[in-house]
Design a protein around this motif. Sequence first.
Motif, short mmCIF file in Angstrom:
data_model
loop_
_atom_site.label_atom_id
_atom_site.label_comp_id
_atom_site.label_asym_id
_atom_site.label_seq_id
_atom_site.Cartn_x
_atom_site.Cartn_y
_atom_site.Cartn_z
N GLU A 273 -6.63 -6.01 4.85
CA GLU A 273 -7.55 -4.98 5.32
C GLU A 273 -8.24 -5.47 6.59
O GLU A 273 -8.62 -6.64 6.70
N TRP B 197 0.38 -4.47 7.31
CA TRP B 197 1.35 -4.77 6.27
C TRP B 197 2.55 -5.49 6.89
O TRP B 197 3.10 -5.05 7.89
N THR C 91 -5.27 -0.79 7.36
CA THR C 91 -4.54 -1.88 6.71
C THR C 91 -3.34 -2.27 7.56
O THR C 91 -2.72 -1.44 8.23
N ARG D 85 -5.94 4.08 7.18
CA ARG D 85 -6.36 3.22 6.07
C ARG D 85 -6.96 1.89 6.53
O ARG D 85 -7.61 1.20 5.75
N THR E 82 -0.33 -7.27 2.33
CA THR E 82 -1.25 -6.38 3.03
C THR E 82 -2.58 -7.06 3.29
O THR E 82 -3.03 -7.87 2.48
N PRO F 238 0.83 -1.21 0.00
CA PRO F 238 0.00 0.00 0.00
C PRO F 238 0.86 1.25 0.00
O PRO F 238 0.92 2.00 0.98
#
Length: 224
Positions: free
Chosen positions: A150, A143, A141, A139, A148, A72
């Motif tokens: 969600e 990582w 998210t 966001r 990544t 991302p």
Amino acid sequence: MRKIMIVEDDPAIREELALLLENEGYQALAVTDFGDVPGQAGTFGPDLVLLDLGLPGRDGFSLCAELRRRCPVPIVVVTSRNSAADELRALSLGGDDYITKPYSIPILLARIKAVLRRSGGPSESDILEAGGVRLSLSRGTVWASGRTAELTRNELKILAHLMAHAGEIVSRADLIEALWDSRIYIDDNTLSVNVTRLRNKLGELGLPEQIKTRRGMGYQYDDR
């Protein structure tokens, strides 16, 4: 400090860019091994990637697409290819901007700042990092290792609280109280369901044991 990853095969240009960015207050990583750039991005956690298209043994267009798929992070293509077709292709594959060489240094720096601003380039307070995991609060998210996932609102709040107390044992009651303080109303059973889902997502990123259960005490986020 914002991090910028430089993917450029010309040593002189690579070193010039790294010095330029560091003088501007960025943390720069100049890649010299182009075998697994997304993996290196996962380790470094850049806020932006400067990507040349003419790389040895690797097609820059396919790398742009892979970076976009796995990381991302905004991508600025910096290349000597100046055709409209190349620019269109790079942008359609996930590039956020396209700059041709030779470039004006002030213009390059301005475009970098504009892409970070336009992409919602996260502030330092927006990012949590612990145990090889990078979490973006804005966001939603998470990582790790160049991949990544969600998160739902509940999962985000739980992981953020555990990461903020990495290495410590956090009781279930403390987690529920923290969620209530964020106006998220869950009970003990809902907490268990969300922790299980969160563990599964971390497992997909290669970290199945990141959140440990300390029997009779609560949970502990592994900060090693």
